[in-house]
Design a protein around this motif. Sequence first.
Motif, PDB file in Angstrom:
ATOM      1  N   MET A   1     -46.237 -22.493 -20.374  1.00 39.79           N
ATOM      2  CA  MET A   1     -45.125 -21.612 -20.742  1.00 39.79           C
ATOM      3  C   MET A   1     -43.820 -22.148 -20.161  1.00 39.79           C
ATOM      4  N   LYS A   2     -43.889 -22.747 -18.981  1.00 40.33           N
ATOM      5  CA  LYS A   2     -42.696 -23.367 -18.394  1.00 40.33           C
ATOM      6  C   LYS A   2     -42.219 -24.511 -19.280  1.00 40.33           C
ATOM      7  N   LEU A   3     -43.134 -25.355 -19.700  1.00 39.06           N
ATOM      8  CA  LEU A   3     -42.783 -26.499 -20.551  1.00 39.06           C
ATOM      9  C   LEU A   3     -42.184 -26.054 -21.877  1.00 39.06           C
ATOM     10  N   MET A   4     -42.762 -25.009 -22.468  1.00 34.85           N
ATOM     11  CA  MET A   4     -42.222 -24.495 -23.736  1.00 34.85           C
ATOM     12  C   MET A   4     -40.800 -23.966 -23.540  1.00 34.85           C
ATOM     13  N   GLY A   5     -40.580 -23.249 -22.444  1.00 35.99           N
ATOM     14  CA  GLY A   5     -39.243 -22.747 -22.151  1.00 35.99           C
ATOM     15  C   GLY A   5     -38.236 -23.875 -21.984  1.00 35.99           C
ATOM     16  N   GLU A   6     -38.652 -24.922 -21.282  1.00 28.67           N
ATOM     17  CA  GLU A   6     -37.764 -26.069 -21.092  1.00 28.67           C
ATOM     18  C   GLU A   6     -37.452 -26.761 -22.421  1.00 28.67           C
ATOM     19  N   ASP A   7     -38.442 -26.827 -23.302  1.00 26.56           N
ATOM     20  CA  ASP A   7     -38.207 -27.415 -24.630  1.00 26.56           C
ATOM     21  C   ASP A   7     -37.213 -26.586 -25.436  1.00 26.56           C
ATOM     22  N   PHE A   8     -37.381 -25.257 -25.425  1.00 33.19           N
ATOM     23  CA  PHE A   8     -36.443 -24.392 -26.146  1.00 33.19           C
ATOM     24  C   PHE A   8     -35.038 -24.505 -25.544  1.00 33.19           C
ATOM     25  N   LYS A   9     -34.955 -24.581 -24.228  1.00 32.02           N
ATOM     26  CA  LYS A   9     -33.660 -24.663 -23.551  1.00 32.02           C
ATOM     27  C   LYS A   9     -32.855 -25.862 -24.046  1.00 32.02           C
ATOM     28  N   GLU A  10     -33.539 -26.958 -24.301  1.00 28.82           N
ATOM     29  CA  GLU A  10     -32.864 -28.171 -24.782  1.00 28.82           C
ATOM     30  C   GLU A  10     -32.194 -27.966 -26.141  1.00 28.82           C
ATOM     31  N   LEU A  11     -32.657 -27.006 -26.912  1.00 27.41           N
ATOM     32  CA  LEU A  11     -32.109 -26.741 -28.246  1.00 27.41           C
ATOM     33  C   LEU A  11     -30.888 -25.839 -28.232  1.00 27.41           C
ATOM     34  N   CYS A  12     -30.584 -25.244 -27.082  1.00 31.19           N
ATOM     35  CA  CYS A  12     -29.589 -24.170 -27.040  1.00 31.19           C
ATOM     36  C   CYS A  12     -28.281 -24.604 -26.395  1.00 31.19           C
ATOM     37  N   ASP A  13     -27.182 -24.081 -26.947  1.00 33.76           N
ATOM     38  CA  ASP A  13     -25.854 -24.289 -26.384  1.00 33.76           C
ATOM     39  C   ASP A  13     -25.399 -23.067 -25.598  1.00 33.76           C
ATOM     40  N   PHE A  14     -26.218 -22.055 -25.518  1.00 33.82           N
ATOM     41  CA  PHE A  14     -25.892 -20.840 -24.776  1.00 33.82           C
ATOM     42  C   PHE A  14     -26.757 -20.788 -23.510  1.00 33.82           C
ATOM     43  N   PRO A  15     -26.422 -19.926 -22.557  1.00 32.26           N
ATOM     44  CA  PRO A  15     -27.183 -19.857 -21.305  1.00 32.26           C
ATOM     45  C   PRO A  15     -28.673 -19.582 -21.563  1.00 32.26           C
ATOM     46  N   PHE A  16     -29.497 -20.418 -20.944  1.00 33.47           N
ATOM     47  CA  PHE A  16     -30.944 -20.328 -21.109  1.00 33.47           C
ATOM     48  C   PHE A  16     -31.567 -20.685 -19.759  1.00 33.47           C
ATOM     49  N   GLU A  17     -32.125 -19.688 -19.101  1.00 36.10           N
ATOM     50  CA  GLU A  17     -32.713 -19.876 -17.777  1.00 36.10           C
ATOM     51  C   GLU A  17     -34.236 -19.846 -17.875  1.00 36.10           C
TER      52      GLU A  17
END
Length: 132
Positions: free
Chosen positions: A112-128
């Motif tokens: 789940m951590k890895l998936m979150g990090e992958d999604f974060k890379e796609l975003c230009d808005f705050p993603f923690e």
Amino acid sequence: MLNLILIKRITLLTTMKSVHSLEANLNEKLGIVIFHGWSEGCEVTTQYEEAIQSIRSYLDSSERLTVYFKFQFFDTHSLSYIFCIIKLLDTHHRQGKKVAVKWGWQSSTSIMKLMGEDFKELCDFPFEVFEQ
């Protein structure tokens, strides 16, 4: 004997599945949506469709929203809905809305951590991405 074993296994899986469920809650007063639990199978389709519509309606009349994802598990069926929610947030971010994602994971679910990090890379808005 084999049929009896299969029946017991299906019953056990059905029982286990009913224990694991997805919850999605929108708190309009605080401007947050929280998804948590187990997100799997086609039975979550209605929940996601309703959540996406609620998020869209909320952001049409509000300036900010934070979405919390706190899954223990999600499958590929759910993945497409999560991606739709992130795209929806991105659309509103580009319109000047203040949106953010907080992606929680537990140490026992490092995927789940890895998936979150992958999604974060796609975003230009705050993603923690944070450990729960």
